[in-house]
Design an enzyme around this catalytic site. Sequence first.
Site, PDB file in Angstrom:
ATOM      1  N   VAL A 133       0.577  -1.060  -0.180  1.00  0.00           N
ATOM      2  CA  VAL A 133      -0.574  -0.424  -0.220  1.00  0.00           C
ATOM      3  C   VAL A 133       0.859   0.949  -0.040  1.00  0.00           C
ATOM      4  O   VAL A 133       1.599   1.380   1.315  1.00  0.00           O
ATOM      5  CB  VAL A 133      -1.008  -0.819   1.447  1.00  0.00           C
ATOM      6  CG1 VAL A 133      -1.784   1.058   1.540  1.00  0.00           C
ATOM      7  CG2 VAL A 133      -1.749  -1.248   1.284  1.00  0.00           C
ATOM      8  N   PRO A 134       1.275   1.612  -1.529  1.00  0.00           N
ATOM      9  CA  PRO A 134       1.756   2.645  -0.847  1.00  0.00           C
ATOM     10  C   PRO A 134       2.319   4.104  -0.744  1.00  0.00           C
ATOM     11  O   PRO A 134       1.928   5.058  -1.006  1.00  0.00           O
ATOM     12  CB  PRO A 134       2.434   2.828  -3.279  1.00  0.00           C
ATOM     13  CG  PRO A 134       0.878   2.791  -3.213  1.00  0.00           C
ATOM     14  CD  PRO A 134       0.134   1.770  -2.823  1.00  0.00           C
ATOM     15  N   CYS A 135       2.415   4.054   0.403  1.00  0.00           N
ATOM     16  CA  CYS A 135       2.396   5.468   0.984  1.00  0.00           C
ATOM     17  C   CYS A 135       4.004   6.004   0.944  1.00  0.00           C
ATOM     18  O   CYS A 135       4.227   7.383   1.274  1.00  0.00           O
ATOM     19  CB  CYS A 135       2.033   4.890   2.790  1.00  0.00           C
ATOM     20  SG  CYS A 135       3.797   4.228   3.460  1.00  0.00           S
ATOM     21  N   HIS A 136       5.446   5.184   0.555  1.00  0.00           N
ATOM     22  CA  HIS A 136       5.656   6.309  -0.026  1.00  0.00           C
ATOM     23  C   HIS A 136       5.643   6.888  -1.297  1.00  0.00           C
ATOM     24  O   HIS A 136       6.654   8.385  -1.425  1.00  0.00           O
ATOM     25  CB  HIS A 136       7.391   5.331  -0.317  1.00  0.00           C
ATOM     26  CG  HIS A 136       6.525   4.156  -1.953  1.00  0.00           C
ATOM     27  ND1 HIS A 136       5.758   2.746  -1.536  1.00  0.00           N
ATOM     28  CD2 HIS A 136       6.910   4.532  -2.931  1.00  0.00           C
ATOM     29  CE1 HIS A 136       5.482   2.812  -3.117  1.00  0.00           C
ATOM     30  NE2 HIS A 136       6.258   2.849  -3.418  1.00  0.00           N
ATOM     31  N   ARG A 137       4.633   7.158  -2.115  1.00  0.00           N
ATOM     32  CA  ARG A 137       4.282   7.891  -3.049  1.00  0.00           C
ATOM     33  C   ARG A 137       3.837   9.416  -2.619  1.00  0.00           C
ATOM     34  O   ARG A 137       3.221  10.361  -3.454  1.00  0.00           O
ATOM     35  CB  ARG A 137       3.611   7.081  -4.463  1.00  0.00           C
ATOM     36  CG  ARG A 137       3.708   6.253  -4.898  1.00  0.00           C
ATOM     37  CD  ARG A 137       3.125   5.807  -5.722  1.00  0.00           C
ATOM     38  NE  ARG A 137       3.251   4.402  -5.966  1.00  0.00           N
ATOM     39  CZ  ARG A 137       2.384   3.177  -6.453  1.00  0.00           C
ATOM     40  NH1 ARG A 137       1.469   3.434  -6.546  1.00  0.00           N
ATOM     41  NH2 ARG A 137       3.354   1.691  -6.747  1.00  0.00           N
TER      42      ARG A 137
END
Length: 167
Positions: A133-137
């Site tokens: 779940v791409p919270c790095h984006r």
Amino acid sequence: MLTWTTISSPLGELMLMATESGIVRVAFEREGFDAVRERVAGNLGVGLVEDSAPFAKAQSQLDAYLSAARRGFDLPLDWSLTSGFHGEVERLLPSIPYGETLTYSRLAALAGRPKAHRAAASACARNPLPILVPCHRVTRSDGGLGGYLGGIDAKRFLLDLEKGKSR
């Protein structure tokens, strides 16, 4: 029952944890795997079993993603560790396209609370399913990276990977 395993990655060791519903937690070694296992098992009120077999598909997809051969994940996720506004924000994260970013402020607005940028940042910081779940984006509005559970170097690695920059 909570099943877990560790896998090697370019980001260091990762721990995957799953319930019968799906992957419930991805942890970075820097978080302390023992503490994470204990906390998750306590929160869910279940026992722990180490077993890598249930994670074969997840490991394959993570390996492909981390080598730039895959852009997303097709895995069952268990959202048991999320709730409220944080859960709403975390469920929006997969809609951020691969290789793109948006700000915490924009994420808060998408979640229906445009002034809640700090709460959106907190939701990203507490995301129990980083990478998948791409919270790095999600980045700061001043152009800074903001924080990341796996550390700033891990966040930079993932963003560079998605932008096709050499590592």
